[in-house]
Scaffold this active site. Structure first.
Site, mmCIF file in Angstrom:
data_model
loop_
_atom_site.group_PDB
_atom_site.id
_atom_site.type_symbol
_atom_site.label_atom_id
_atom_site.label_comp_id
_atom_site.label_asym_id
_atom_site.label_seq_id
_atom_site.Cartn_x
_atom_site.Cartn_y
_atom_site.Cartn_z
ATOM 1 N N CYS A 86 52.233 -8.686 78.789
ATOM 2 C CA CYS A 86 52.832 -8.116 77.577
ATOM 3 C C CYS A 86 52.596 -6.604 77.511
ATOM 4 C CB CYS A 86 52.306 -8.857 76.349
ATOM 5 S SG CYS A 86 53.351 -8.630 74.905
ATOM 6 N N HIS A 196 53.013 -14.903 77.677
ATOM 7 C CA HIS A 196 51.563 -15.029 77.506
ATOM 8 C C HIS A 196 51.039 -16.341 78.085
ATOM 9 C CE1 HIS A 196 50.737 -11.534 74.928
ATOM 10 N NE2 HIS A 196 51.937 -11.748 74.423
ATOM 11 N N GLU A 198 48.137 -17.026 78.920
ATOM 12 C CA GLU A 198 46.781 -17.291 78.407
ATOM 13 C C GLU A 198 46.797 -18.084 77.104
ATOM 14 O OE1 GLU A 198 48.377 -14.483 78.127
ATOM 15 O OE2 GLU A 198 47.781 -13.335 76.365
#
Lengths: 223, 80
Positions: A86, A196, A198
């Site tokens: 990002c 994302h 994660e």
């Protein structure tokens, strides 16, 4: 495998990234502040998401000129893996470690939702746990993820297999050229991506599609 | 003191969603005949020096290093 997470004022996904790296590798990453010029010996350096320097001037522009970026460049040249997610991706293109630029979303709106990603190149240090063409789920949350590169650069990165992730058909949230969601450098050790991974690594997240990326980069067997 | 202005604009061929939105809004306000709107940035700088040539050289370096992203933007420098 040891990892490091870079911290800059305005980044806000660093804790998510630290949690993901800790859970997947079993070892907490070291954290590196923006003014540091020396990064400890690690195998993976991660620049997480957020809004470094309030997105002033251009997203990632000011962060890309901080001292820590010189240290990251030097490590990348030595072959250390670098992942930017990002705002981290925006910082890497602003720093010139990755080709292209990230512009305002075509819709002009901030997008925060789940999209589908196609693993275009599964033969990389970041995507080994996936298979080519695999479609995975991933959250996105950004205002400036519209990938742009001139025609020549686009041809080069497509030809070299540097396009690692694409938004799967019909899910491009930002108008990126060729639906590009993630790009690596020619050497294959620096990857930037808008989604994302994660935030989708365990049952509590509602899925673990993002786990493979960290498992690959940290060389742990995918769960 | 030298007063300089740096203008940063998007290169031709680079899509400008913000310019497009402004174009649409101007049309909605009744301004007809607008072919295109491209949004850019202006920086006004005051430089503590009297050496214009040196200032211009420094300004170019500032543009290349920070003020413009030369992948997508052009810049021009003018003096007051």
């Amino acid at each position: 495998m040891k990892s490091a997470v870079v911290q800059l004022p305005g980044l806000n996904r660093d804790r998510d990234m630290i949690a993901a790296l800790t859970k997947i590798s079993g070892k907490a990453p070291v954290t590196v502040w923006q003014t540091e010029t020396d990064i400890p010996d690690v195998d993976l350096i991660v620049i997480p998401g957020g809004f470094s320097y309030g997105d002033y001037l251009r997203c990632g522009a000011i962060a890309a000129r901080m001292p820590v970026m010189q240290a990251i460049k030097a490590k990348a040249e030595k072959g250390v893996k670098v992942l930017g997610v990002c705002n981290g991706f925006q910082i890497l293109v602003e720093a010139g470690l990755l080709p292209g630029a990230l512009m305002r979303n075509a819709s002009l709106k901030f997008v925060c939702r789940e999209i589908k990603l196609e693993v275009v190149n599964a033969d990389t240090d970041f995507t080994r746990a996936y298979s080519k063409g695999q479609i995975i789920r991933s959250p996105v949350a950004h205002h400036d993820g519209n990938y742009f590169a001139d025609a020549e650069t686009l041809k080069t990165i497509e030809g070299n297999g540097q396009v690692v992730f694409r938004y799967a058909e019909g899910t491009n949230p930002n108008g990126s050229m060729n639906d590009i969601a993630g790009v690596m450098n020619a050497e294959g050790n620096v990857l930037g991506m808008m989604p994302h991974p994660e935030n989708l690594i365990e049952a509590a997240h509602g899925g673990s599609d993002g786990r493979g990326l960290f498992a690959s980069a940290l060389e742990v067997i995918a769960a | 003191m030298i007063k300089a202005r740096v203008t940063v604009t998007l290169k031709n061929g680079v899509l400008d969603p913000q310019g497009k939105a402004i174009e649409g809004a101007l049309g909605a306000l009744g301004f007809d005949g607008i072919g295109q709107v491209r949004q850019g940035k202006v920086f006004d700088l005051q430089i503590e020096s009297t050496d214009k040539a040196k200032a211009e050289e420094d300004l170019k370096a500032m543009c290349e290093k920070l003020l413009a992203n030369t992948v997508i933007e052009n810049y021009s420098i003018s003096f007051a």
